[in-house]
Design a protein around this motif. Structure first.
Motif, PDB file in Angstrom:
ATOM      1  N   ARG A  75       9.573 -11.290   1.035  1.00  0.00           N
ATOM      2  CA  ARG A  75       9.380 -11.530   2.464  1.00  0.00           C
ATOM      3  C   ARG A  75      10.719 -11.626   3.169  1.00  0.00           C
ATOM      4  N   THR A  82       5.142  -8.974   1.565  1.00  0.00           N
ATOM      5  CA  THR A  82       4.499  -7.875   0.860  1.00  0.00           C
ATOM      6  C   THR A  82       4.276  -8.300  -0.587  1.00  0.00           C
ATOM      7  N   ASN A  84       3.151  -6.947  -4.657  1.00  0.00           N
ATOM      8  CA  ASN A  84       2.884  -5.913  -5.653  1.00  0.00           C
ATOM      9  C   ASN A  84       2.478  -6.608  -6.947  1.00  0.00           C
ATOM     10  N   GLY A 111      -0.277  -2.068  -4.307  1.00  0.00           N
ATOM     11  CA  GLY A 111       0.768  -1.870  -3.314  1.00  0.00           C
ATOM     12  C   GLY A 111       1.271  -0.435  -3.291  1.00  0.00           C
TER      13      GLY A 111
END
Length: 216
Positions: A75, A82, A84, A111
């Motif tokens: 971030r 985000t 993943n 992602g």
């Protein structure tokens, strides 16, 4: 033995470790002995490397268990984080191989990197760079690329490849400052409720596992 070595990883927090994990100094292998007396600053760094690379185990895997999976959260300040998800497979069982020290495979499961695989090979010769091979699902091909520069961003984060995997203990100066009791908890990432998703809604707020323990 593993718990004792793990303490070394926690202890280094009080001496200002740079990066997520340092890479091996010369001679740091799965056969690294545990210090019999007070370790020097460099020996502490070597033990931390041993722990971070799971050298106490020949093989190590972090896989999806039912609905639980490892999540990499990044971030930028003031922006939505985000995520993943990934699985990781680490093999240290190369004692009889005269060239390879370890292989580390990460497979991204969600992602923008979904389906991408990254294999990193570490060699016994510390003067030799790591080997990187990446599986690109869109092309259905494997591509090999050179070891990244120390200052290249790792995974789009503020951390660099030097911080995470490339910088070695002998590249820096370490000083033993003494011992004290770790008196606080380690804070987690605070994500606003409106920015949370199914992977970040249950992030740990803090860890107090180290609180009250004697550290270097």
């Amino acid at each position: 033995m593993i718990k004792t070595r793990l303490m070394a990883a926690v202890l280094l927090l009080s001496t200002g470790m740079a990066g997520l994990c340092a890479t091996a100094a010369a001679g740091v292998t799965p056969q690294l002995p545990y210090p019999k007396s007070q370790p020097s600053a460099l020996e502490i760094m070597q033990q931390v490397y041993f722990v971070n690379h799971f050298y106490a185990l020949k093989n190590f895997a972090i896989t999806k268990v039912k609905r639980k999976i490892t999540v990499l959260v990044s971030r930028a300040k003031g922006k939505r984080p985000t995520t993943n998800t990934l699985e990781r497979y680490l093999n240290n069982d190369y004692e009889n191989d005269p060239v390879v020290r370890a292989k580390d495979l990460a497979i991204f499961r969600s992602g923008k990197l979904r389906g991408t695989g990254l294999l990193i090979t570490d060699y016994d010769d510390d003067s030799k760079g790591q080997s990187y091979m990446i599986w690109l699902p869109a092309l259905r091909k494997v591509r090999r690329f050179a070891q990244p520069a120390q200052d290249d961003s790792w995974g789009g984060l503020d951390f660099t490849f030097g911080d995470v995997v490339l910088r070695k203990p002998e590249n820096e100066t370490h000083e033993f400052l003494g011992k004290e009791v770790f008196r606080t908890c380690l804070k987690g990432m605070d994500i606003p409720k409106k920015h949370r998703n199914r992977y970040t809604r249950h992030l740990a707020k803090e860890s107090c596992a180290s609180k009250g323990k004697e550290v270097y």
